[in-house]
Design a protein around this motif. Structure first.
Motif, mmCIF file in Angstrom:
data_model
loop_
_atom_site.group_PDB
_atom_site.id
_atom_site.type_symbol
_atom_site.label_atom_id
_atom_site.label_comp_id
_atom_site.label_asym_id
_atom_site.label_seq_id
_atom_site.Cartn_x
_atom_site.Cartn_y
_atom_site.Cartn_z
ATOM 1 N N ALA A 1 0.832 -1.208 0.000
ATOM 2 C CA ALA A 1 0.000 0.000 0.000
ATOM 3 C C ALA A 1 0.866 1.258 0.000
ATOM 4 O O ALA A 1 0.567 2.243 -0.685
ATOM 5 C CB ALA A 1 -0.939 -0.015 1.200
ATOM 6 N N GLN A 2 1.939 1.238 0.769
ATOM 7 C CA GLN A 2 2.850 2.384 0.797
ATOM 8 C C GLN A 2 3.535 2.571 -0.554
ATOM 9 O O GLN A 2 3.668 3.704 -1.047
ATOM 10 C CB GLN A 2 3.892 2.192 1.905
ATOM 11 C CG GLN A 2 3.306 2.290 3.309
ATOM 12 C CD GLN A 2 4.275 1.865 4.382
ATOM 13 O OE1 GLN A 2 5.139 1.011 4.148
ATOM 14 N NE2 GLN A 2 4.150 2.455 5.570
ATOM 15 N N LEU A 3 3.937 1.463 -1.156
ATOM 16 C CA LEU A 3 4.562 1.542 -2.479
ATOM 17 C C LEU A 3 3.579 2.081 -3.510
ATOM 18 O O LEU A 3 3.943 2.872 -4.384
ATOM 19 C CB LEU A 3 5.073 0.159 -2.890
ATOM 20 C CG LEU A 3 5.864 0.084 -4.198
ATOM 21 C CD1 LEU A 3 7.109 0.961 -4.134
ATOM 22 C CD2 LEU A 3 6.258 -1.366 -4.492
ATOM 23 N N LEU B 1 8.434 5.367 -1.212
ATOM 24 C CA LEU B 1 9.426 4.314 -1.416
ATOM 25 C C LEU B 1 10.185 3.955 -0.140
ATOM 26 O O LEU B 1 10.333 2.774 0.180
ATOM 27 C CB LEU B 1 10.419 4.739 -2.509
ATOM 28 C CG LEU B 1 9.820 5.092 -3.881
ATOM 29 C CD1 LEU B 1 10.942 5.341 -4.881
ATOM 30 C CD2 LEU B 1 8.898 3.994 -4.376
ATOM 31 N N GLU B 2 10.675 4.949 0.572
ATOM 32 C CA GLU B 2 11.472 4.649 1.762
ATOM 33 C C GLU B 2 10.654 3.942 2.846
ATOM 34 O O GLU B 2 11.090 2.900 3.371
ATOM 35 C CB GLU B 2 12.105 5.931 2.316
ATOM 36 C CG GLU B 2 13.040 5.656 3.495
ATOM 37 C CD GLU B 2 13.778 6.895 3.940
ATOM 38 O OE1 GLU B 2 14.463 6.837 4.979
ATOM 39 O OE2 GLU B 2 13.685 7.932 3.256
ATOM 40 N N PRO B 3 9.449 4.446 3.219
ATOM 41 C CA PRO B 3 8.641 3.715 4.206
ATOM 42 C C PRO B 3 8.267 2.310 3.728
ATOM 43 O O PRO B 3 8.237 1.367 4.531
ATOM 44 C CB PRO B 3 7.388 4.587 4.369
ATOM 45 C CG PRO B 3 7.808 5.945 3.922
ATOM 46 C CD PRO B 3 8.816 5.731 2.848
ATOM 47 N N HIS C 1 16.568 3.137 -3.088
ATOM 48 C CA HIS C 1 15.634 2.240 -2.382
ATOM 49 C C HIS C 1 15.577 0.881 -3.063
ATOM 50 O O HIS C 1 15.539 -0.150 -2.379
ATOM 51 C CB HIS C 1 14.245 2.873 -2.344
ATOM 52 C CG HIS C 1 14.229 4.256 -1.784
ATOM 53 N ND1 HIS C 1 14.626 4.544 -0.497
ATOM 54 C CD2 HIS C 1 13.872 5.449 -2.340
ATOM 55 C CE1 HIS C 1 14.510 5.844 -0.264
ATOM 56 N NE2 HIS C 1 14.070 6.413 -1.377
ATOM 57 N N ASN C 2 15.591 0.863 -4.383
ATOM 58 C CA ASN C 2 15.591 -0.405 -5.112
ATOM 59 C C ASN C 2 16.895 -1.157 -4.867
ATOM 60 O O ASN C 2 16.890 -2.385 -4.688
ATOM 61 C CB ASN C 2 15.389 -0.164 -6.608
ATOM 62 C CG ASN C 2 15.265 -1.463 -7.373
ATOM 63 O OD1 ASN C 2 14.481 -2.334 -7.023
ATOM 64 N ND2 ASN C 2 16.064 -1.619 -8.417
ATOM 65 N N ARG C 3 18.031 -0.434 -4.831
ATOM 66 C CA ARG C 3 19.320 -1.090 -4.561
ATOM 67 C C ARG C 3 19.341 -1.665 -3.143
ATOM 68 O O ARG C 3 19.833 -2.776 -2.912
ATOM 69 C CB ARG C 3 20.465 -0.087 -4.759
ATOM 70 C CG ARG C 3 20.717 0.263 -6.216
ATOM 71 C CD ARG C 3 22.039 0.996 -6.387
ATOM 72 N NE ARG C 3 22.018 2.311 -5.746
ATOM 73 C CZ ARG C 3 21.564 3.424 -6.330
ATOM 74 N NH1 ARG C 3 21.098 3.375 -7.578
ATOM 75 N NH2 ARG C 3 21.577 4.582 -5.688
ATOM 76 N N THR C 4 18.772 -0.914 -2.204
ATOM 77 C CA THR C 4 18.705 -1.411 -0.811
ATOM 78 C C THR C 4 17.894 -2.701 -0.739
ATOM 79 O O THR C 4 18.287 -3.669 -0.062
ATOM 80 C CB THR C 4 18.071 -0.342 0.104
ATOM 81 O OG1 THR C 4 18.884 0.823 0.096
ATOM 82 C CG2 THR C 4 17.925 -0.858 1.529
#
Length: 427
Positions: free
Chosen positions: A361-363, A368-370, A409-412
């Motif tokens: 839902a957040q995405l 992105l970060e949450p 965020h995607n790399r993380t």
């Protein structure tokens, strides 16, 4: 058989989470459900694994095929001679299960009692013992969910209930209670299969459970089974069938008599309507669910499977599923946080499923970060390996790459998932 023994069977046992003792009990449960004595021991399984026994007895072969859902040659066993046509091991496990289910009632009445003594009488103590064991299965389901071992344990309990019917005498009321127990346990096996995304197995459990429930005459367990059928078809993305099955549950006498059952029926209806994209129907069903739950008498005695999971937190969790399906991510996240705040401590499985939904839902809102933080908060083991959670996290990864492939965020997230994968491989 090679020197190392039956490595294929060993691998299948690891895949399904069976210890030697658990596989022995699962095979015995199938034997008892078929009207035979369960004589398989831990040592029997060890002989299968070492290769000392490379071709079990016919009844054991049929039970093994039923437990694993595949023929004997796919379990690493080899026959020294050709099996006669129609033998136990050449019949499919599905056919065996269907035969056991359809003939259960006939078997109970046709089995002969030894002439040297009267059969034991079944009493309330036997029912209480079965229900006590069932409580442990329910607790395991809430902790892990979806495991084949939970499905097998529930099926084994159903076999015990049916075996009591065959071995003892009981009043009509107690016989109805035994059928109700068998139906309830089979319904739990059905739910474990749904939760584990084993939908063919879930359909077979539904067929068996619905016939047992009909013999029990108990609308409470009938509600559970048809409500589970609605969930099965929802997860299979068959909303028309899901609505029809859930309507059967909602129209049963127990849903008119007990507001808590009515509330659950409405809440699951909302989740199904989410698949249809009907926002008005979702809001209406959730409103009915909330009203009914507030009217419910919490002190009323109900089955353990109901009291163990359904409350305000579960209603909120079903609302998350409904709003996610609608694409209303803001509402989904809000209901998700309310569910997590209200969840009982022992509801591990529901907590991780709801957390994964909150991350989605957040995405969906572009946070992105949450979203990545929420998804990474899910424990890798054991709950993170739950089939539905694993599927949602894969979807999360696909959506994150599609939305922000080159972002930090995607790399993380990629580093996190790769590290988890390496850890599992090292283990």
């Amino acid at each position: 058989m090679c020197v190392k023994g039956n490595q294929i069977l060993r691998a299948r046992m690891i895949e399904c989470g069976f210890t030697q003792a658990e596989l022995a009990e699962a095979v015995n449960a199938d034997l008892r459900a078929a009207g035979y004595e369960g004589t398989v021991s831990d040592r029997t399984v060890r002989n299968w694994l070492t290769g000392k026994t490379n071709w079990p007895h016919p009844r054991q072969r049929s039970a093994l095929e039923a437990v694993f859902g595949c023929p004997m040659n796919e379990l690493g066993f080899t026959s020294r001679r050709e099996e006669p046509s129609g033998s136990a091991s050449t019949r499919s496990p599905v056919h065996r299960r269907s035969f056991v289910t359809s003939s259960a009632g006939a078997a109970l009445t046709s089995m002969r009692v030894p002439a040297y003594g009267a059969p034991p009488r079944v009493g309330l103590g036997d029912i209480r013992r079965l229900v006590s064991k069932f409580s442990l299965v329910i607790a395991s389901d809430h902790r892990y969910g979806g495991k084949l071992t939970i499905e097998t344990q529930a099926s084994a309990l159903a076999g015990e209930a049916i075996a009591l019917q065959a071995r003892g005498t009981a009043s009509q009321r107690l016989r109805g209670a035994l059928y109700g127990c068998a139906a309830s346990f089979t319904s739990s096996a059905m739910w474990a299969a749904i939760d584990g995304c084993r939908f063919d197995a879930a359909q077979r459990h539904f067929d068996r459970a619905s016939s047992l429930a009909a013999m029990s005459g108990d609308s409470t367990i009938q509600f559970r089974i048809w409500s589970h059928a609605g969930s099965l078809y929802r997860h299979m993305v068959r909303p028309a069938d899901a609505l029809a099955a859930n309507d059967v549950a909602r129209n049963l006498p127990i849903a008119r008599r007990d507001s808590m059952f009515a509330s659950l029926g409405h809440a699951r209806h909302a989740a199904i309507q989410g698949l249809n994209g009907d926002a008005r129907a979702v809001r209406q069903a959730l409103g009915h669910a909330q009203d009914a739950l507030q009217q419910a008498n919490m002190d009323e005695q109900r089955p353990v499977w109901m009291t163990a999971f359904y409350d305000q937190a579960e209603l909120e969790s079903l609302a998350v599923a409904a709003y996610l399906a609608l694409g209303d991510y803001e509402s989904a996240e809000a209901h998700g946080h309310r569910s997590l705040a209200l969840l009982r401590p022992e509801m591990h499985r529901t907590r991780v499923i709801t957390t994964a939904r909150v991350a989605l839902a957040q995405l969906g809102q572009g946070e992105l970060e949450p979203a990545v933080t929420t998804a990474m908060s899910i424990p890798a083991e054991p709950t993170g390996q739950h089939p539905r959670v694993a599927s949602m996290l894969r979807d999360f990864g696909y959506a994150l790459r599609f939305t922000a492939r080159n972002s930090s965020h995607n790399r993380t997230w990629d580093e996190y998932t790769n590290e988890n994968r390496r850890s599992r491989n090292d283990d």
